[in-house]
Write a protein that holds these residues in place. Structure first.
Motif, mmCIF file in Angstrom:
data_model
loop_
_atom_site.group_PDB
_atom_site.id
_atom_site.type_symbol
_atom_site.label_atom_id
_atom_site.label_comp_id
_atom_site.label_asym_id
_atom_site.label_seq_id
_atom_site.Cartn_x
_atom_site.Cartn_y
_atom_site.Cartn_z
ATOM 1 N N UNK A 193 3.755 -2.656 1.885
ATOM 2 C CA UNK A 193 3.118 -2.137 0.683
ATOM 3 C C UNK A 193 2.726 -0.717 1.032
ATOM 4 N N UNK A 194 3.548 0.215 0.634
ATOM 5 C CA UNK A 194 3.324 1.588 1.083
ATOM 6 C C UNK A 194 4.278 2.565 0.444
ATOM 7 N N UNK A 195 4.922 3.370 1.270
ATOM 8 C CA UNK A 195 5.757 4.476 0.806
ATOM 9 C C UNK A 195 7.217 4.214 1.177
ATOM 10 N N UNK B 182 9.233 -8.916 1.549
ATOM 11 C CA UNK B 182 8.314 -8.432 0.510
ATOM 12 C C UNK B 182 8.151 -6.927 0.653
ATOM 13 N N UNK B 183 8.423 -6.190 -0.413
ATOM 14 C CA UNK B 183 8.222 -4.744 -0.404
ATOM 15 C C UNK B 183 7.747 -4.283 -1.773
ATOM 16 N N UNK B 184 6.743 -3.426 -1.762
ATOM 17 C CA UNK B 184 6.360 -2.697 -2.961
ATOM 18 C C UNK B 184 5.969 -1.296 -2.522
ATOM 19 N N UNK B 185 6.613 -0.304 -3.093
ATOM 20 C CA UNK B 185 6.343 1.067 -2.668
ATOM 21 C C UNK B 185 5.930 1.934 -3.854
ATOM 22 N N UNK B 186 5.221 2.998 -3.503
ATOM 23 C CA UNK B 186 4.767 3.978 -4.483
ATOM 24 C C UNK B 186 4.716 5.333 -3.785
ATOM 25 N N UNK B 187 4.184 6.339 -4.462
ATOM 26 C CA UNK B 187 4.127 7.678 -3.874
ATOM 27 C C UNK B 187 3.217 7.733 -2.654
ATOM 28 N N UNK B 188 2.146 6.942 -2.660
ATOM 29 C CA UNK B 188 1.235 6.891 -1.511
ATOM 30 C C UNK B 188 0.916 5.432 -1.190
ATOM 31 N N UNK B 189 0.437 5.188 0.021
ATOM 32 C CA UNK B 189 0.058 3.834 0.412
ATOM 33 C C UNK B 189 -1.108 3.314 -0.420
ATOM 34 N N UNK B 190 -2.067 4.191 -0.701
ATOM 35 C CA UNK B 190 -3.222 3.766 -1.488
ATOM 36 C C UNK B 190 -2.794 3.322 -2.881
ATOM 37 N N UNK B 191 -1.877 4.074 -3.491
ATOM 38 C CA UNK B 191 -1.393 3.692 -4.813
ATOM 39 C C UNK B 191 -0.677 2.347 -4.760
ATOM 40 N N UNK B 192 0.153 2.168 -3.758
ATOM 41 C CA UNK B 192 0.892 0.919 -3.626
ATOM 42 C C UNK B 192 -0.060 -0.262 -3.453
ATOM 43 N N UNK B 193 -1.099 -0.090 -2.628
ATOM 44 C CA UNK B 193 -2.064 -1.166 -2.408
ATOM 45 C C UNK B 193 -2.819 -1.494 -3.689
ATOM 46 N N UNK B 194 -3.226 -0.467 -4.417
ATOM 47 C CA UNK B 194 -3.944 -0.696 -5.673
ATOM 48 C C UNK B 194 -3.064 -1.446 -6.681
#
Length: 386
Positions: free
Chosen positions: A291-293, A239-251
């Motif tokens: 879930x992070x960067x 399972x992976x979901x990434x975004x620019x920041x960890x907070x964004x990914x968690x949200x």
């Protein structure tokens, strides 16, 4: 540097909430397949399930056929066909036809069946499923190789069975993969029939602990058959979901995780009685999910490489934690930032950049001298033309 390049794939069981339009959910699965093809992902797999309400792909073959019309280069896998539910000749025939419709892009994955409820509805004993998987892989691989089979078991009776249409690239050319989770059966069968391994629980606590052991079992078993297992055939799902920041990914992932967790909580075997008490933070802390960067994704892949160096493909489990647009952005970031780091795609570029920087002053002086020389030449020519 890796001995073989890591590839990126997507594994779609799928997981669709009970409050969404199922028709549009399936359409979205096809759209994400098309997007994966556009950004250069290697492969995508569709599951087979018949109960529980969430995993509403009942025929991976139908999904492959539809996806083939929308894509150009991505490989399309049955992930997996539950072999005990189907006559092996019928399965082999469907695979051969699909291989032609995809122009040789088909990947055949077979498994024993994950949902006991499915077997119950068919009046089958799920405890016999792994033995049937062995029998099914055996006969289907022979049929795909062009053999004629006469064989009777407890669940099929074949008489002069053969595929009158063989795979697109010839007999025995269709790639085969066997599902592997915790038990040693997947590795044993992969070695026995010289197939790929689909490690569908590679970062779950038990699955991660068993990964190296099951790979060793596969390698040791292959040696008995006079073969060597190539780590390039190993797929590790996570399972992976990434975004620019960890907070964004968690949200982006939290609501979808909670929805999916309701499905797992409805099947006690999946969550070991933890149910809805499991949080997204729990999964991240124990290394089961990222879930992070992009850096977090790289670190997780390095963890898997500690178990099986040079494993071939990272399969992202598509659990629909994020919205469609955020999911696409996560996949794009995986291709844009994570895979190049793992595969060393930019090592040569970095060396060239550093080398140029080390000589920057020298080269700039040469540039200035060349420019001054051009001005002087022009001035001399102007004077001579007077």
């Amino acid at each position: 540097m890796r001995k073989n390049r890591l590839k990126l794939g997507l594994f779609i069981p799928p997981f669709h909430p009970l409050y969404e339009n199922p028709t549009l959910c399936i359409e979205r699965d096809l759209q994400i397949t098309q997007f994966a093809d556009e950004i250069g992902m290697s492969e995508i797999w569709f599951g087979e399930h018949h109960s529980g309400g969430y995993e509403i792909i009942m025929s991976p073959e139908l999904m492959v056929a539809a996806a083939a019309e929308r894509t150009k280069s991505i490989k399309l896998g049955t992930g997996v066909i539950t072999l005990p539910y189907h006559n092996p000749l019928m399965t082999a025939n469907r695979l051969c036809q699909l291989d032609h419709q995809t122009r040789g892009r088909l990947l055949f994955g077979g498994g024993p069946g994950l949902l006991t409820a499915d077997a119950h509805m068919l009046g089958l004993d799920a405890r016999e499923s792994r033995d049937k998987l062995d029998e099914g892989i055996s006969v289907i691989s022979r049929l795909l190789a062009g053999e004629w089979v006469t064989e009777k078991t407890s669940w099929y009776d074949l008489n002069d069975a053969h595929c009158h249409l063989l795979p697109y690239n010839g007999p025995g050319s269709l790639p085969i993969g066997v599902a592997s989770a915790f038990s040693p059966s997947g590795g044993t069968l992969a070695a026995k029939y010289d197939t790929a391994m689909l490690c569908l629980a590679a970062t779950s606590p038990d699955g991660y602990d068993a990964l190296a052991g099951n790979w060793k079992i596969a390698c040791d078993t292959a040696e008995k058959y006079g073969r060597t297992m190539n780590p390039a055939v190993l797929r590790c799902a996570t399972d992976m979901h990434i975004a620019e920041t960890r907070d964004e990914a968690m949200d982006q992932a939290r609501k979808g995780f909670e929805v999916t967790q309701r499905y797992f909580a409805n099947q006690t075997a999946h969550v070991a009685n933890e149910g809805m008490d499991v949080t997204l933070e729990d999964l991240i802390e124990r290394g089961e999910a990222v879930v992070g960067t992009p850096d977090d994704a790289v670190a997780q892949i390095r963890r898997l490489e500690e178990k099986v160096p040079d494993f071939g493909t990272l399969l992202l489990l598509d659990k629909n934690w994020a919205t469609f647009e955020n999911k696409k952005r996560s996949l794009e970031m995986m291709m844009r930032y994570v895979l190049p780091e793992i595969n060393g795609d930019n090592v040569s570029r970095q060396k060239s950049f550093d080398w140029q920087g080390e000589h920057a002053e020298e080269y700039f002086k040469t540039f200035q001298q060349a420019a001054q020389r051009a001005f002087e030449k022009h001035a001399a020519q102007t004077e001579a033309d007077k």
